[in-house]
Design an enzyme around this catalytic site. Structure first.
Site, short mmCIF file in Angstrom:
data_model
loop_
_atom_site.label_atom_id
_atom_site.label_comp_id
_atom_site.label_asym_id
_atom_site.label_seq_id
_atom_site.Cartn_x
_atom_site.Cartn_y
_atom_site.Cartn_z
N LYS A 281 -10.90 -1.74 6.14
CA LYS A 281 -9.62 -1.36 6.95
C LYS A 281 -10.42 -1.17 8.06
O LYS A 281 -10.97 -0.26 8.59
CB LYS A 281 -8.67 -0.37 6.38
CG LYS A 281 -7.63 0.04 7.35
CD LYS A 281 -6.79 1.24 6.98
CE LYS A 281 -6.05 1.07 5.71
NZ LYS A 281 -5.08 2.05 5.56
N ARG B 279 0.43 9.97 1.43
CA ARG B 279 0.65 10.77 2.58
C ARG B 279 1.94 11.81 2.04
O ARG B 279 2.44 12.62 2.73
CB ARG B 279 1.01 10.18 3.71
CG ARG B 279 0.15 9.42 4.52
CD ARG B 279 0.55 8.74 5.77
NE ARG B 279 -0.48 7.82 6.18
CZ ARG B 279 -0.21 7.13 7.35
NH1 ARG B 279 1.16 7.02 7.87
NH2 ARG B 279 -1.17 6.24 7.68
N GLU C 208 0.69 -1.31 0.11
CA GLU C 208 0.01 0.11 -0.01
C GLU C 208 0.87 1.37 0.12
O GLU C 208 1.71 1.68 0.78
CB GLU C 208 -0.87 0.22 1.30
CG GLU C 208 -1.87 1.14 1.43
CD GLU C 208 -2.52 1.25 2.80
OE1 GLU C 208 -2.69 2.50 2.89
OE2 GLU C 208 -2.47 0.11 3.45
#
Length: 214
Positions: free
Chosen positions: A129, A45, A41
């Site tokens: 998630k 960010r 993943e």
């Protein structure tokens, strides 16, 4: 279940990577692939995320790349254009879920409460998630909030505070598709060129998953 989700569940571990240099993309991919962990993943960010995804798509197509921390429809579109095979978010936003569906991107929203799960289910989500997994109460918390939804066949990827030492506790839950974590490859480790360490941690995680799942 989509092909991407089936592959994630078969692998059992999703490294969560905050990578801030495109130059680190291929060494990271090679370390993971050599360890037998063919997914990652790449979180949004950092400003490098889109370029990293595109580099991996072009140079390491065997790596199943996900785009994480997708917080807007615009980021969903960026992820798709850069070649992401799946997307994730830390929370639930119906606009983002809808954008992913419209783009054909298999999407994993973040949930922490029964209300979050209810909203995600209503939008057609079946893999979610659980974030932040440890701070939210750990395996016991997820077991209890997922119980009322057991008949729906939902699956979860706990992320946030998950460590090598706690993989056993998470994978003991039948609802867990895979565990997600940052411990395998941190930004600092990549800057230090610790590719062998990343490979070793990835290898250890995969070996443990295989041992636990038989």
């Amino acid at each position: 279940m989509t092909d991407a989700f089936a592959r994630i569940a078969a692998i059992g571990v999703v490294p969560v990577i905050a990578i801030d240099s495109v130059d680190h993309a291929l060494p990271l991919a090679d370390a993971l692939l050599e360890a037998g962990l063919p997914t990652a993943e790449i979180t949004f960010r950092t400003q490098a995320a889109v370029d990293v995804l595109a580099r991996l798509r072009d140079k390491r197509p065997e790596l199943l790349i996900g785009a994480g921390t997708l917080l807007s429809p615009a980021q969903v579109r960026q992820a798709v254009e850069a070649g992401a095979a799946y997307g994730l978010a830390p929370g639930y936003d119906p606009a983002v879920v809808d954008a992913a569906r419209q783009s054909g991107l298999p999407f994993i929203p973040g949930v922490m409460t029964p209300s979050d799960i209810t909203l995600a289910v209503a939008r057609g989500c079946r893999l979610m998630k659980f974030f932040p997994a440890t701070a939210a109460g750990g395996p016991s918390m997820l077991k209890n909030i997922a119980a009322p939804f057991a008949h729906l066949g939902l699956s979860f990827i706990p992320t946030g505070g998950v460590k090598m030492e706690t993989i056993d506790d998470w994978l003991a839950l039948p609802e867990i598709a895979a565990v997600g974590g940052t411990w395998i490859a941190t930004t600092r480790q990549m800057h230090e060129g610790d590719w062998s360490g990343i490979r070793n941690r990835a290898s250890a995680a995969i070996a443990r998953v295989k041992e636990l799942r038989g």
